[in-house]
Design an enzyme around this catalytic site. Structure first.
Site, PDB file in Angstrom:
ATOM      1  N   SER A 172      -6.225   5.107 -12.718  1.00  0.00           N
ATOM      2  CA  SER A 172      -5.040   4.801 -11.900  1.00  0.00           C
ATOM      3  C   SER A 172      -3.719   4.818 -12.666  1.00  0.00           C
ATOM      4  O   SER A 172      -2.652   4.830 -12.068  1.00  0.00           O
ATOM      5  CB  SER A 172      -5.207   3.434 -11.232  1.00  0.00           C
ATOM      6  OG  SER A 172      -5.026   2.409 -12.184  1.00  0.00           O
ATOM      7  N   THR A 207     -11.162   6.411  -9.214  1.00  0.00           N
ATOM      8  CA  THR A 207     -10.596   5.206  -8.606  1.00  0.00           C
ATOM      9  C   THR A 207     -10.721   5.272  -7.091  1.00  0.00           C
ATOM     10  O   THR A 207     -10.951   6.337  -6.514  1.00  0.00           O
ATOM     11  CB  THR A 207      -9.094   5.110  -8.923  1.00  0.00           C
ATOM     12  OG1 THR A 207      -8.448   6.309  -8.482  1.00  0.00           O
ATOM     13  CG2 THR A 207      -8.857   4.919 -10.408  1.00  0.00           C
ATOM     14  N   ARG A 256      -2.965  -4.000  -4.948  1.00  0.00           N
ATOM     15  CA  ARG A 256      -1.851  -3.446  -5.721  1.00  0.00           C
ATOM     16  C   ARG A 256      -0.756  -4.505  -5.782  1.00  0.00           C
ATOM     17  O   ARG A 256      -0.473  -5.181  -4.781  1.00  0.00           O
ATOM     18  CB  ARG A 256      -1.301  -2.172  -5.075  1.00  0.00           C
ATOM     19  CG  ARG A 256      -2.185  -0.934  -5.238  1.00  0.00           C
ATOM     20  CD  ARG A 256      -2.236  -0.433  -6.698  1.00  0.00           C
ATOM     21  NE  ARG A 256      -3.050   0.760  -6.874  1.00  0.00           N
ATOM     22  CZ  ARG A 256      -4.354   0.776  -7.214  1.00  0.00           C
ATOM     23  NH1 ARG A 256      -5.004  -0.358  -7.416  1.00  0.00           N
ATOM     24  NH2 ARG A 256      -4.992   1.916  -7.379  1.00  0.00           N
ATOM     25  N   GLU A 290       3.280  -3.366 -13.290  1.00  0.00           N
ATOM     26  CA  GLU A 290       2.280  -3.193 -14.349  1.00  0.00           C
ATOM     27  C   GLU A 290       2.675  -2.030 -15.252  1.00  0.00           C
ATOM     28  O   GLU A 290       3.228  -1.041 -14.770  1.00  0.00           O
ATOM     29  CB  GLU A 290       0.899  -2.889 -13.723  1.00  0.00           C
ATOM     30  CG  GLU A 290       0.266  -4.071 -13.042  1.00  0.00           C
ATOM     31  CD  GLU A 290      -1.078  -3.715 -12.390  1.00  0.00           C
ATOM     32  OE1 GLU A 290      -1.707  -2.707 -12.769  1.00  0.00           O
ATOM     33  OE2 GLU A 290      -1.487  -4.454 -11.478  1.00  0.00           O
ATOM     34  N   HIS A 307      -5.682  -6.366 -13.782  1.00  0.00           N
ATOM     35  CA  HIS A 307      -6.119  -5.232 -12.950  1.00  0.00           C
ATOM     36  C   HIS A 307      -7.532  -4.790 -13.348  1.00  0.00           C
ATOM     37  O   HIS A 307      -7.768  -3.624 -13.643  1.00  0.00           O
ATOM     38  CB  HIS A 307      -5.113  -4.069 -13.073  1.00  0.00           C
ATOM     39  CG  HIS A 307      -5.247  -3.036 -11.994  1.00  0.00           C
ATOM     40  ND1 HIS A 307      -4.191  -2.294 -11.535  1.00  0.00           N
ATOM     41  CD2 HIS A 307      -6.321  -2.599 -11.283  1.00  0.00           C
ATOM     42  CE1 HIS A 307      -4.597  -1.443 -10.607  1.00  0.00           C
ATOM     43  NE2 HIS A 307      -5.903  -1.618 -10.440  1.00  0.00           N
ATOM     44  N   TYR A 359     -13.612  -3.670 -12.389  1.00  0.00           N
ATOM     45  CA  TYR A 359     -14.217  -3.225 -13.648  1.00  0.00           C
ATOM     46  C   TYR A 359     -15.640  -3.740 -13.869  1.00  0.00           C
ATOM     47  O   TYR A 359     -15.918  -4.394 -14.869  1.00  0.00           O
ATOM     48  CB  TYR A 359     -13.346  -3.659 -14.819  1.00  0.00           C
ATOM     49  CG  TYR A 359     -12.237  -2.689 -15.173  1.00  0.00           C
ATOM     50  CD1 TYR A 359     -11.741  -1.811 -14.240  1.00  0.00           C
ATOM     51  CD2 TYR A 359     -11.702  -2.657 -16.448  1.00  0.00           C
ATOM     52  CE1 TYR A 359     -10.722  -0.936 -14.562  1.00  0.00           C
ATOM     53  CE2 TYR A 359     -10.687  -1.785 -16.778  1.00  0.00           C
ATOM     54  CZ  TYR A 359     -10.197  -0.931 -15.837  1.00  0.00           C
ATOM     55  OH  TYR A 359      -9.193  -0.058 -16.162  1.00  0.00           O
TER      56      TYR A 359
HETATM   57  N1  NAI Z   1      -7.849  -4.392  -8.590  1.00  0.00           N
HETATM   58  C1  NAI Z   1      -8.646  -3.367  -8.716  1.00  0.00           C
HETATM   59  O1  NAI Z   1      -9.269  -3.193  -9.747  1.00  0.00           O
HETATM   60  C2  NAI Z   1      -8.832  -2.424  -7.573  1.00  0.00           C
HETATM   61  C3  NAI Z   1      -7.844  -2.240  -6.642  1.00  0.00           C
HETATM   62  N2  NAI Z   1      -8.054  -1.404  -5.585  1.00  0.00           N
HETATM   63  C4  NAI Z   1      -6.983  -1.256  -4.605  1.00  0.00           C
HETATM   64  O2  NAI Z   1      -7.459  -1.799  -3.379  1.00  0.00           O
HETATM   65  C5  NAI Z   1      -7.114  -0.917  -2.318  1.00  0.00           C
HETATM   66  C6  NAI Z   1      -8.136  -1.062  -1.217  1.00  0.00           C
HETATM   67  O3  NAI Z   1      -9.387  -0.546  -1.660  1.00  0.00           O
HETATM   68  P1  NAI Z   1     -10.524  -0.185  -0.595  1.00  0.00           P
HETATM   69  O4  NAI Z   1     -10.839  -1.368   0.208  1.00  0.00           O
HETATM   70  O5  NAI Z   1     -11.623   0.448  -1.325  1.00  0.00           O
HETATM   71  O6  NAI Z   1      -9.776   0.900   0.249  1.00  0.00           O
HETATM   72  P2  NAI Z   1     -10.124   1.388   1.712  1.00  0.00           P
HETATM   73  O7  NAI Z   1      -9.312   2.593   1.935  1.00  0.00           O
HETATM   74  O8  NAI Z   1     -11.607   1.493   1.872  1.00  0.00           O
HETATM   75  O9  NAI Z   1      -9.628   0.186   2.642  1.00  0.00           O
HETATM   76  C7  NAI Z   1      -8.291  -0.191   2.760  1.00  0.00           C
HETATM   77  C8  NAI Z   1      -8.089  -0.683   4.181  1.00  0.00           C
HETATM   78  O10 NAI Z   1      -6.779  -1.214   4.307  1.00  0.00           O
HETATM   79  C9  NAI Z   1      -6.357  -0.932   5.633  1.00  0.00           C
HETATM   80  N3  NAI Z   1      -4.922  -1.075   5.763  1.00  0.00           N
HETATM   81  C10 NAI Z   1      -3.955  -0.197   5.445  1.00  0.00           C
HETATM   82  N4  NAI Z   1      -2.741  -0.717   5.736  1.00  0.00           N
HETATM   83  C11 NAI Z   1      -2.956  -1.969   6.233  1.00  0.00           C
HETATM   84  C12 NAI Z   1      -2.104  -3.004   6.691  1.00  0.00           C
HETATM   85  N5  NAI Z   1      -0.777  -2.880   6.705  1.00  0.00           N
HETATM   86  N6  NAI Z   1      -2.679  -4.164   7.104  1.00  0.00           N
HETATM   87  C13 NAI Z   1      -4.022  -4.320   7.099  1.00  0.00           C
HETATM   88  N7  NAI Z   1      -4.882  -3.349   6.693  1.00  0.00           N
HETATM   89  C14 NAI Z   1      -4.344  -2.193   6.256  1.00  0.00           C
HETATM   90  C15 NAI Z   1      -6.862   0.473   5.883  1.00  0.00           C
HETATM   91  O11 NAI Z   1      -6.934   0.750   7.255  1.00  0.00           O
HETATM   92  C16 NAI Z   1      -8.227   0.433   5.217  1.00  0.00           C
HETATM   93  O12 NAI Z   1      -9.251   0.120   6.112  1.00  0.00           O
HETATM   94  C17 NAI Z   1      -7.094   0.475  -2.983  1.00  0.00           C
HETATM   95  O13 NAI Z   1      -6.246   1.355  -2.277  1.00  0.00           O
HETATM   96  C18 NAI Z   1      -6.578   0.186  -4.349  1.00  0.00           C
HETATM   97  O14 NAI Z   1      -5.180   0.283  -4.347  1.00  0.00           O
HETATM   98  C19 NAI Z   1      -9.243  -0.784  -5.405  1.00  0.00           C
HETATM   99  C20 NAI Z   1     -10.253  -0.936  -6.301  1.00  0.00           C
HETATM  100  C21 NAI Z   1     -10.116  -1.725  -7.498  1.00  0.00           C
HETATM  101  O1  LIG Z   2      -9.935   2.051  -8.017  1.00  0.00           O
HETATM  102  C1  LIG Z   2      -8.756   1.652  -8.009  1.00  0.00           C
HETATM  103  O2  LIG Z   2      -7.929   1.948  -7.139  1.00  0.00           O
HETATM  104  C2  LIG Z   2      -8.306   0.785  -9.100  1.00  0.00           C
HETATM  105  O3  LIG Z   2      -7.365   0.072  -8.968  1.00  0.00           O
HETATM  106  C3  LIG Z   2      -9.086   0.850 -10.361  1.00  0.00           C
HETATM  107  O4  LIG Z   2     -10.199   0.061 -10.363  1.00  0.00           O
HETATM  108  C4  LIG Z   2      -8.188   0.514 -11.510  1.00  0.00           C
HETATM  109  O5  LIG Z   2      -8.766   0.921 -12.685  1.00  0.00           O
HETATM  110  P1  LIG Z   2      -8.166   2.081 -13.593  1.00  0.00           P
HETATM  111  O6  LIG Z   2      -8.367   3.344 -12.886  1.00  0.00           O
HETATM  112  O7  LIG Z   2      -6.711   1.859 -13.819  1.00  0.00           O
HETATM  113  O8  LIG Z   2      -8.961   2.000 -14.844  1.00  0.00           O
END
Ligand code: NAI
Ligand SMILES: O=C(O)C(=O)[C@H](O)COP(=O)(O)O
Length: 379
Positions: A45, A67, A209, A238, A255, A259
């Site tokens: 990311s 990601t 995010r 970040e 973040h 992981y």
């Molecule tokens: N902290 C970390 O390590 C990680 C962070 N992320 C972040 O989390 C986000 C979500 O991940 P997933 O759940 O896998 O994505 P996803 O795409 O499966 O689900 C996100 C959901 O949010 C909904 N959404 C969009 N705008 C909205 C709003 N204004 N109000 C309510 N719902 C809304 C969408 O319709 C969708 O169903 C990713 O886009 C990424 O930015 C993801 C994985 C790891």
């Molecule tokens: O999958 C995402 O979206 C994420 O936020 C990742 O888990 C973050 O990890 P990195 O890709 O920055 O290592």
């Protein structure tokens, strides 16, 4: 074939070693010169895949991001230039769901409360939000979902308006992508007014995010409302969180909610699958063979099938898989100095998911909710 891969992406050698020469790069500082002669680019990311980065390359055959989020990739540019792109939806959803669940148990313990009995709002009911809802279902915690996009797409689950949920929930957990356009943008979704509307003693968790919460407004609100408890895994700006915010946060991590070793392996594996498809070759690797054994072969529970596990004991069980306090402690020590945020991410000791731990005495004909949480049963 020259394959450029982020140095923080595990299992690249094992999966891509047969397909080309692998060169590891720092994803945050990657330059157009480094990318110039790459055939394949594998990022995480922190790499902005944009016009500037690709300006010197005319031969890219594939860009993959291990990601869930894709806000760092100019997908329209890749499409215009005919460069196939894939990300890894869902790869680390279980890790994020378990992270949020464990963080809630930790807050309960810290403040002499229990998660059980609280009402949880899940904002964003896609892969990570749903993974959290599975943990809450397993443990019997009341929750409601907000996802206007899924609601209008015909998802059969019940959804609630955000502002109604903020007035209802004791705990709010954020799981949306970062968006500035469309009918439901998420940039500063939690602005000063919404932060102020949180119920007394509310817990707010952000694992998606940083910019989904206006971090300046958060600092202001926390100055007035010590009752609100915060878990932040993601931060505005970040890798440089606002220093004055950190002491106001109960659990602070860099973040790394996604992981888990399983999540990272899945991410790399999904890119391997995508590249095989693009190259028209068949896959000859499997995900299962990549993961090492867990440090405990199994753990015995002094419980009968279906017996209740007290919340402190449940937390103790979760901590054998992932003790979030270690990351919080290291974050406070290191994250604000000398690249500490990124160093912590780079050197993060991979945690495991609940499924890595086999529980004895959790089997039987009846269903045991602990195994519903994702822990494995000794068969
Ligand atoms: N902290 C970390 O390590 C990680 C962070 N992320 C972040 O989390 C986000 C979500 O991940 P997933 O759940 O896998 O994505 P996803 O795409 O499966 O689900 C996100 C959901 O949010 C909904 N959404 C969009 N705008 C909205 C709003 N204004 N109000 C309510 N719902 C809304 C969408 O319709 C969708 O169903 C990713 O886009 C990424 O930015 C993801 C994985 C790891
Ligand atoms: O999958 C995402 O979206 C994420 O936020 C990742 O888990 C973050 O990890 P990195 O890709 O920055 O290592």
């Amino acid at each position: 074939m020259k394959i450029l891969a982020d140095e923080n992406m595990p299992y690249v050698d094992a999966l891509f070693g047969d397909l080309g020469d692998i060169h590891y790069v720092n994803g945050r500082s990657l330059s157009a010169d480094e990318v110039a002669d790459a055939d394949v680019l594998l990022v995480r990311s922190v790499t902005k895949v944009n016009e500037a980065l690709l300006s010197k390359n005319q031969r890219l055959k594939f860009v993959g991001s291990a990601t869930i989020g894709t806000d760092h990739v100019d997908k329209a540019l890749l499409e215009r230039r005919g460069i196939p792109f894939a990300n890894a939806p869902g790869c680390n959803a279980t890790a994020v769901g378990e992270f949020a669940f464990i963080a809630m148990l930790e807050l309960g313990k810290r403040y002499g409360e229990t998660l059980k009995g609280k009402k949880v709002a899940i904002v964003g009911a896609g892969n990570t939000g749903t993974a959290l809802s599975r943990c809450l279902d397993a443990y019997g915690v009341d929750y409601r979902l907000c996802d206007p996009l899924l609601a209008s797409a015909g998802d059969k689950r019940r959804f609630y308006p955000l502002d109604e949920l903020i007035g209802w929930a004791d705990v709010v957990s954020l799981h949306v992508p970062i968006t500035k356009d469309g009918p439901h943008p998420t940039w500063y979704l939690f602005d000063e007014a919404r932060l102020n509307a949180l119920k007394p003693n509310a817990w707010l968790l952000n694992c998606c995010r940083g910019e989904v919460i206006d971090n300046r407004a958060l600092i202001k609100i926390k100055g007035q409302r010590a009752d609100v408890k915060l878990v932040l895994d993601v931060w505005e700006g970040e890798p440089n969180p606002m220093p004055e915010l950190v002491p106001l946060v109960d659990i602070a991590t860099p973040h790394i909610a996604g992981y888990s070793l399983e999540g990272k392996a899945r991410g790399t594996f999904m890119l391997y699958q995508s590249l095989c498809k693009i190259l028209g070759i068949s896959e000859d690797k499997t995900l299962n063979t990549l993961l090492p054994a867990f440090r405990f072969s199994s753990l015995g529970l002094e419980l009968g099938v279906n017996a209740a596990l007290s919340e402190p004991n449940l937390l103790a069980l979760c901590r054998t898989v992932y003790d979030i306090r270690d990351d919080d402690w290291q974050f406070r020590r290191d994250a604000l100095h000398n690249g500490g945020f990124d160093n912590m991410r780079k050197n993060h000791k991979h945690r495991r998911e609940f499924s890595a731990l086999k529980l004895e005495n959790a089997t039987g004909t009846e269903v045991n909710w602990v195994s519903f949480l994702g822990f494995s049963n000794v068969g």
